[in-house]
Design a protein around this motif. Structure first.
Motif, PDB file in Angstrom:
ATOM      1  N   SER A 243       9.877  -0.758  42.969  1.00 22.34           N
ATOM      2  CA  SER A 243       8.326  -1.069  42.759  1.00 22.34           C
ATOM      3  C   SER A 243       7.651  -0.394  43.659  1.00 22.34           C
ATOM      4  N   CYS A 244       6.342  -0.246  43.079  1.00 28.32           N
ATOM      5  CA  CYS A 244       5.382   0.111  44.093  1.00 28.32           C
ATOM      6  C   CYS A 244       3.704  -0.440  43.782  1.00 28.32           C
ATOM      7  N   GLY A 245       2.841  -0.314  44.765  1.00 25.67           N
ATOM      8  CA  GLY A 245       1.601  -0.977  44.503  1.00 25.67           C
ATOM      9  C   GLY A 245       0.545  -0.743  45.456  1.00 25.67           C
ATOM     10  N   PHE A 246       0.028  -1.695  45.815  1.00 25.92           N
ATOM     11  CA  PHE A 246      -1.283  -1.644  46.739  1.00 25.92           C
ATOM     12  C   PHE A 246      -0.919  -1.093  48.024  1.00 25.92           C
ATOM     13  N   THR A 247       0.199  -1.264  48.610  1.00 26.46           N
ATOM     14  CA  THR A 247       0.845  -0.712  49.807  1.00 26.46           C
ATOM     15  C   THR A 247       1.229   0.522  49.734  1.00 26.46           C
ATOM     16  N   PRO A 248       1.392   1.492  50.851  1.00 27.20           N
ATOM     17  CA  PRO A 248       1.826   2.665  50.553  1.00 27.20           C
ATOM     18  C   PRO A 248       3.175   2.915  50.532  1.00 27.20           C
ATOM     19  N   ASP A 249       4.006   1.707  50.105  1.00 26.99           N
ATOM     20  CA  ASP A 249       5.461   2.013  50.188  1.00 26.99           C
ATOM     21  C   ASP A 249       5.999   1.711  48.815  1.00 26.99           C
ATOM     22  N   LYS A 273       8.841   5.305  52.792  1.00 26.21           N
ATOM     23  CA  LYS A 273       7.575   4.911  53.789  1.00 26.21           C
ATOM     24  C   LYS A 273       7.265   6.374  54.212  1.00 26.21           C
ATOM     25  N   GLY A 274       6.014   6.545  53.950  1.00 24.21           N
ATOM     26  CA  GLY A 274       5.260   7.942  54.282  1.00 24.21           C
ATOM     27  C   GLY A 274       3.945   8.200  53.838  1.00 24.21           C
ATOM     28  N   THR A 293       7.564  10.362  44.272  1.00 19.55           N
ATOM     29  CA  THR A 293       6.288   9.469  44.333  1.00 19.55           C
ATOM     30  C   THR A 293       5.133  10.221  44.381  1.00 19.55           C
ATOM     31  N   VAL A 294       4.074   9.665  43.822  1.00 17.79           N
ATOM     32  CA  VAL A 294       2.683  10.089  43.520  1.00 17.79           C
ATOM     33  C   VAL A 294       1.896   8.918  44.087  1.00 17.79           C
ATOM     34  N   SER A 295       0.924   9.433  45.032  1.00 17.69           N
ATOM     35  CA  SER A 295       0.066   8.614  45.693  1.00 17.69           C
ATOM     36  C   SER A 295      -1.317   8.721  45.544  1.00 17.69           C
ATOM     37  N   GLN A 313      20.806   2.957  56.986  1.00 17.23           N
ATOM     38  CA  GLN A 313      20.404   4.398  56.742  1.00 17.23           C
ATOM     39  C   GLN A 313      19.185   4.464  55.962  1.00 17.23           C
ATOM     40  N   ASP A 314      18.031   5.053  56.398  1.00 12.06           N
ATOM     41  CA  ASP A 314      17.024   5.137  55.428  1.00 12.06           C
ATOM     42  C   ASP A 314      16.815   6.626  54.779  1.00 12.06           C
TER      43      ASP A 314
END
Length: 438
Positions: A243-249, A273-274, A293-295, A313-314
């Motif tokens: 999921s994605c949303g209001f936060t940049p993650d 995260k980025g 991802t598109v932001s 591991q990330d």
């Protein structure tokens, strides 16, 4: 004489007032038309997301029937076909995992099933499944391609349709006996079925994700803690929900089952995260080893997600590329991870995933914005929906990227059989590319 002069002056002033009023009225009308045209191309609250907020629902309802149903004409050298069977606004599409079908749904109370083998034909016949007393805003195929689920706009729930062939070879559609129970309190964003066939996902615009079994029982609920959800999806491998949303993650969970098939739990897998602003949408590659991802920060990012997340591991960032984006922007990643597609309102762009170069740009694909975007399972086509149509494009950037990769492999190959096989594959890809751009 003074009276005559006064009368003349009065008439002159009156005429000037009338002319000014006419000019002002005309300018207001021009501004109103311009504003409507700009608004129509804003792509607010679109996509696989369905009617994302109450505001978007109201705006959709306020569109006149004539505007909503008017057919938008579009041409492009890469346009393989325009599927025009719906009489209403097309909100969602999905490819079957066997590659044979494309499903689309619209507010004309139908789901249309198209044959992918007809994409390059002049005529595009389709099968119609009627949605009784409602209409579907979302549609997703089952893993065996013998059923599909829909989200009902008015019923606010999931309805299952089973597909079967009649003796004469035609297809029939049977609705499951019961719709899923009403559980969401906010507008729905997306639904999905795990490729493993073990669960169904539904997500709404608040912070809620529900994990269901195939009979309509909730196995687990997830609170994303992201203020709101802007996009949610199941990974193609059927293991993850993100999921994605209001936060940049972007947050990714693993839906875990025991070896015997019983549901165990939902656990946090990893995060992307980025970005420096909220994320509009994301997409997985077919093996879930990459994500795009598109932001709101005006970039898309490509990530390597083939990591040992259970050992903390990330995922790591592969590429950051500037792009145009807006509320409702969508992302698609070709099955092989070679091509990234980004929608921005009415427009569509395709990038080489490895180098980040802009490969193709299609402007004004749909008049009212792109509502869904995805590659077919073979990677030959990119499809998007909007207005009363589904547009299908040749994935020429995918052919070019594949040719480059195979040419590099040919330079390094030492086995003669491998070289011969690569030469044949390069030749086949070059022929397919030439046919697509004719």
């Amino acid at each position: 004489m003074e009276i005559v002069a006064l009368v003349a002056l009065t008439l002159l002033l009156g005429a000037l007032v009338v002319l000014v009023a006419f000019a002002v009225g005309k300018r207001k009308e021009e501004l109103r038309v311009q504003a409507e045209q700009t608004s129509n191309c804003a792509a607010e609250g679109v996509a696989a997301k369905g009617p994302a907020t109450k505001k978007h629902k109201q705006e959709k309802q306020q569109r006149s029937r004539k505007d909503k149903l008017s057919q938008h004409n579009f041409t492009h050298p890469l346009l393989a076909s325009s599927l025009k069977g719906h009489n209403g606004y097309v909100t969602c599409l999905d490819f079957s995992s066997n590659g044979k079908y494309l499903a689309s749904c619209a507010d004309d109370r139908t789901v249309r099933i198209w044959s992918t083998k007809d994409f390059l034909s002049r005529e595009h016949k389709c099968l119609r499944a009627n949605v009784e007393l409602d209409h579907a805003t979302l549609v997703r195929f089952s893993p065996d391609s013998r059923a599909f689920i829909t989200w009902l706009a008015n019923g606010d729930t999931i309805r299952v349709f089973k597909m079967s062939k009649k003796e004469d070879g035609s297809m029939s559609f049977k609705v499951a006996s019961d719709d899923f129970p009403l559980k969401h309190k906010a507008a729905i964003l997306n639904i999905g079925i795990a490729e493993t066939g073990k669960f169904i996902m539904s997500a709404s615009t608040d912070t809620t994700i529900h994990i269901w079994d195939l009979k309509g029982n909730i196995l687990a609920s997830i609170n994303t803690n992201q203020m709101n959800n802007s996009y949610v999806a199941v990974s193609p491998c059927g293991r993850f929900v993100a999921s994605c949303g209001f936060t940049p993650d972007v947050k990714v969970w693993e839906v875990c089952f025991a070896k015997t098939g019983e549901f165990k739990e939902v656990t946090r897998a990893f995060e992307l995260k980025g970005h420096s602003a909220g994320v509009h949408a994301f997409a997985f590659s077919n093996d879930s080893h990459k994500m795009v991802t598109v932001s709101k920060d005006g970039t898309w990012k490509l990530w390597n997600t083939d990591v040992e997340y259970k050992k903390q591991q990330d995922p790591y960032l592969l590429k950051t590329v500037p792009c145009a984006s807006s509320d409702g922007s969508l992302a698609a990643l070709s099955p092989d991870g070679r091509v990234v597609a980004i929608s921005d309102g009415c427009n569509l762009t395709m990038y080489d995933a490895s180098g980040g170069e802009l490969e193709e740009q299609m402007l004004g694909v749909h008049a009212l914005g792109i509502t869904d975007l995805r590659f077919d399972v073979t990677g030959r086509f990119l499809a998007c929906s909007g207005d009363r149509a589904v547009r299908v494009f040749h994935n020429t950037p995918g052919y070019r990227a594949a040719i480059r990769d195979m040419q590099d492999m040919l330079k390094k190959a030492q086995n003669e059989a491998m070289k011969q096989r690569l030469r044949q594959q390069i030749s086949d890809a070059q022929k397919a590319l030439a046919a697509a751009v004719q």
